[in-house]
Design an enzyme around this catalytic site. Structure first.
Site, short mmCIF file in Angstrom:
data_model
loop_
_atom_site.label_atom_id
_atom_site.label_comp_id
_atom_site.label_asym_id
_atom_site.label_seq_id
_atom_site.Cartn_x
_atom_site.Cartn_y
_atom_site.Cartn_z
N GLY A 119 97.04 83.95 44.59
CA GLY A 119 96.36 85.00 45.65
C GLY A 119 96.64 86.37 44.85
N CYS B 227 101.39 80.66 40.43
CA CYS B 227 101.11 82.16 40.29
C CYS B 227 101.76 83.10 41.28
CB CYS B 227 99.57 82.28 40.28
SG CYS B 227 98.90 83.77 39.43
N TYR B 228 100.76 83.72 42.22
CA TYR B 228 101.37 84.32 43.27
C TYR B 228 102.40 83.25 44.03
CZ TYR B 228 102.00 86.84 47.88
OH TYR B 228 102.56 87.38 48.89
N HIS C 229 97.46 78.93 35.90
CA HIS C 229 96.93 78.03 36.88
C HIS C 229 96.56 76.57 36.31
CE1 HIS C 229 95.93 81.04 39.65
NE2 HIS C 229 95.91 82.09 38.80
N GLU D 202 95.13 74.30 38.05
CA GLU D 202 94.17 73.59 38.61
C GLU D 202 92.53 74.06 38.11
OE1 GLU D 202 95.71 76.42 39.46
OE2 GLU D 202 94.69 77.65 40.81
N ASP E 295 72.52 66.58 48.76
CA ASP E 295 73.33 67.24 49.59
C ASP E 295 72.94 66.99 51.17
OD1 ASP E 295 74.38 68.09 47.41
OD2 ASP E 295 73.76 70.18 47.58
N LYS F 276 80.07 68.85 43.88
CA LYS F 276 79.13 67.75 43.82
C LYS F 276 79.26 66.39 43.61
CE LYS F 276 74.33 67.93 43.65
NZ LYS F 276 73.46 68.85 44.68
#
Ligand code: XMP
Length: 513
Positions: free
Chosen positions: A54, A81-82, A169, A171, A227, A369
């Site tokens: 964050g 992180c945060y 991070h 991710e 989509d 996607k």
């Protein structure tokens, strides 16, 4: 299937990316606000908790602070992180404002190879940092398990309590081994199996739609693209005839497109499908329009008009469903080079006027996607729909330079059909981002039999891309190019020349317009 990882959201750009990584581990995850009380978290019986990153600092007066009771639940926690700083802050460590932001790539050195977070990972590898504050003293009972150039506490652990923190991070794609770290947390530390699939996502999304919509009616603008098609299939499974799909033929579709959509959605899925043939209206308004931006505006405005009229005719509906994906909704990223920017696509459908008083239903809003494609397959949509290449909203109009006329459309449709057919036959169509024909209404001299011709040129475009933001031309085999050129020139009346576009993006764009 009860196993789940709960992610507490502290406002990171990447919270949805964390959720996606958990799905990649084939484990279910939920995102909850950081304010969720520990008792409520406990009631969800999660196998593990992840505290997201964050933008705040734990010392800010308005810092988002979670319920510290969550560390007492006996559930494994991973702070990112945060999240790491928050964990340290609550458990007696010291976080200080860093002199400078640590931003970008770094090298992680694992100092405790036995830490289960790093199982099967090398002793050092690249990670991505983006933080200002810094941990300067470990909370009691914690050890540092990895370092970077700038931090002695890049990863910390309290093995007995199963509490972990990562300063970087894991991710984002710039931490190439990050998925394995997340996998280690989810499987080895939290004990989750690999049981969750897109079928489960579909079941849950169906339930959510039913709950939200109740007995009301829903309208969906079906374009035939991936989509909106997947959204339609999902909504239809959830609410059947309460859904009305509106398919607008703007006269700028490829050959056979309207038939495919009517066949798949109308006849196969038995959806309530309103087919609006507005060809004459669109082509009438495009008469004499040469400027590409003007063309887009005319088409956009006409679409809204036609769609609005069609919704009125379809009867009262409370909801409008859209196939918005997660990359469409993330905010634009202020810092250049931010990894979240890499997952953003820039052409969004959106665009319907606010005065259309619908409530939105966006069942794909959390998905990327490739996940939408998996979902489409799980819902029984054919490969032809699920894996089709992107096709611009303004259709063939952006592939005819200059004025769009019925005759030019006819020429382009024929050339386009040949491209599609040959790309599929050669096994290329599903392997690349896009392949198509562009009509250049300049005439040049040619010779056919004994006759001199004076006809248009078709430009062939085939590009490779991750997200449409950048692209490179595909090195198609010469034999395939030869076949395309010879078929197009021989079979499409009005064309006597074929060229192949070898421009990358940038500096070129994918469409010619
Ligand atoms: P450009 O030409 O900007 O295209 O390099 C990037 C990608 O976006 C697609 N595209 C559109 N998609 N509505 C869409 O849904 C549009 O108006 C539109 N214009 C371009 C294009 O086909 C390529 O994949």
């Amino acid at each position: 299937m009860n196993e789940q990882i709960v992610i507490l959201d502290f406002g990171s750009q990447y919270t949805q990316v964390i959720a996606r990584r958990i799905r990649e581990c084939r484990v279910y995850s939920t995102i909850v606000p950081y304010t969720t009380p520990a008792a409520e978290l406990d009631a969800l019986s999660p196998s593990g908790l992840i505290l997201s990153g964050g933008p705040a600092s734990v010392y800010d007066a308005k810092a988002p602070l979670s319920d510290p009771g969550l560390f007492e639940l006996g559930i494994p926690v991973l702070g990112i992180c945060y999240g790491l700083q928050l964990l340290a802050h609550f458990l007696g460590g010291k976080v200080e404002r860093g002199g400078k932001r640590e931003y970008g790539k770094g090298t992680l050195r694992v100092t405790e190879a036995a830490c289960p977070l790093f199982a099967k990972l090398p002793g050092s590898f690249q990670v991505w940092n983006s933080h200002g504050d810094k941990l300067t003293r470990l909370p009691a009972g914690f050890v540092s398990v990895a370092t970077t150039e700038n931090s002695a506490y890049a990863a910390i652990a309290h093995g007995a309590k199963r509490l972990y923190g990562l300063q970087f991070h894991p991710e984002v794609v710039h931490t190439p081994r990050g998925q394995e770290i997340i996998g280690n947390f989810v499987h080895a530390i939290c004990g989750c199996g690999r049981n969750w699939t897109m079928r489960h996502y579909a079941e849950q999304a169906v339930e959510e739609v039913r709950h939200r919509v109740g007995a009301e009616r829903v309208i969906l603008g079906l374009s035939g693209g991936v989509d909106s098609s997947v959204a339609a299939a999902l909504l239809h499974r959830a609410i059947g005839d309460q859904l009305t799909c509106i398919f607008v033929n703007n006269g700028l579709l490829r050959a056979g497109e309207a038939e495919v959509v009517r066949e798949v959605f109308g006849r196969h899925f038995h959806m309530r499908l309103r087919y609006e043939d507005a060809t004459r209206m669109f082509l009438g308004r495009l008469k004499g329009v040469l400027d590409p931006e003007r063309k887009r505006k005319v088409i956009g405005r006409t679409f809204i008009e036609v769609f609005q009229a069609a919704t009125r005719r379809a009867g009262q509906a409370k909801f409008l469903a859209q196939g918005t994906l997660y990359p469409d909704v993330i905010e634009s990223v202020p810092i250049a080079g931010n990894p979240a920017a890499l997952i953003k696509s820039h052409h969004n459908v959106g665009g319907l006027p606010k005065r259309m008083k619908f409530q939105l239903v966006e069942p794909l809003k959390c998905l990327f996607k490739d996940e939408v494609r998996q979902l489409g397959t799980a819902l029984g949509l054919p490969e032809e729909i699920v894996y089709r290449q992107p096709f611009p909203g303004p259709g063939l109009a952006v592939r005819i330079l200059g004025e769009v006329t019925p005759k030019r459309l006819e020429i382009l449709r024929r050339a386009d059909a040949i491209v599609l057919e040959e790309m599929k036959a050669g096994g290329w169509y599903y392997r690349i981002w896009q392949s198509f024909a562009v009509l250049l209404p300049v005439r040049s001299v040619g010779v056919m039999g004994d006759e001199r011709t004076y006809d248009y040129t078709i430009a062939l475009r085939a590009v490779e891309s991750q997200d449409g933001m950048t692209a490179d031309w595909v090195r198609l085999p010469h034999e395939l190019l030869e076949k395309l050129a010879s078929r197009i020139v021989n079979e499409v009346k009005g064309v006597n020349r074929c060229v192949f576009d070898i421009t990358s993006k940038p500096p070129g764009t994918i469409e010619w317009e």
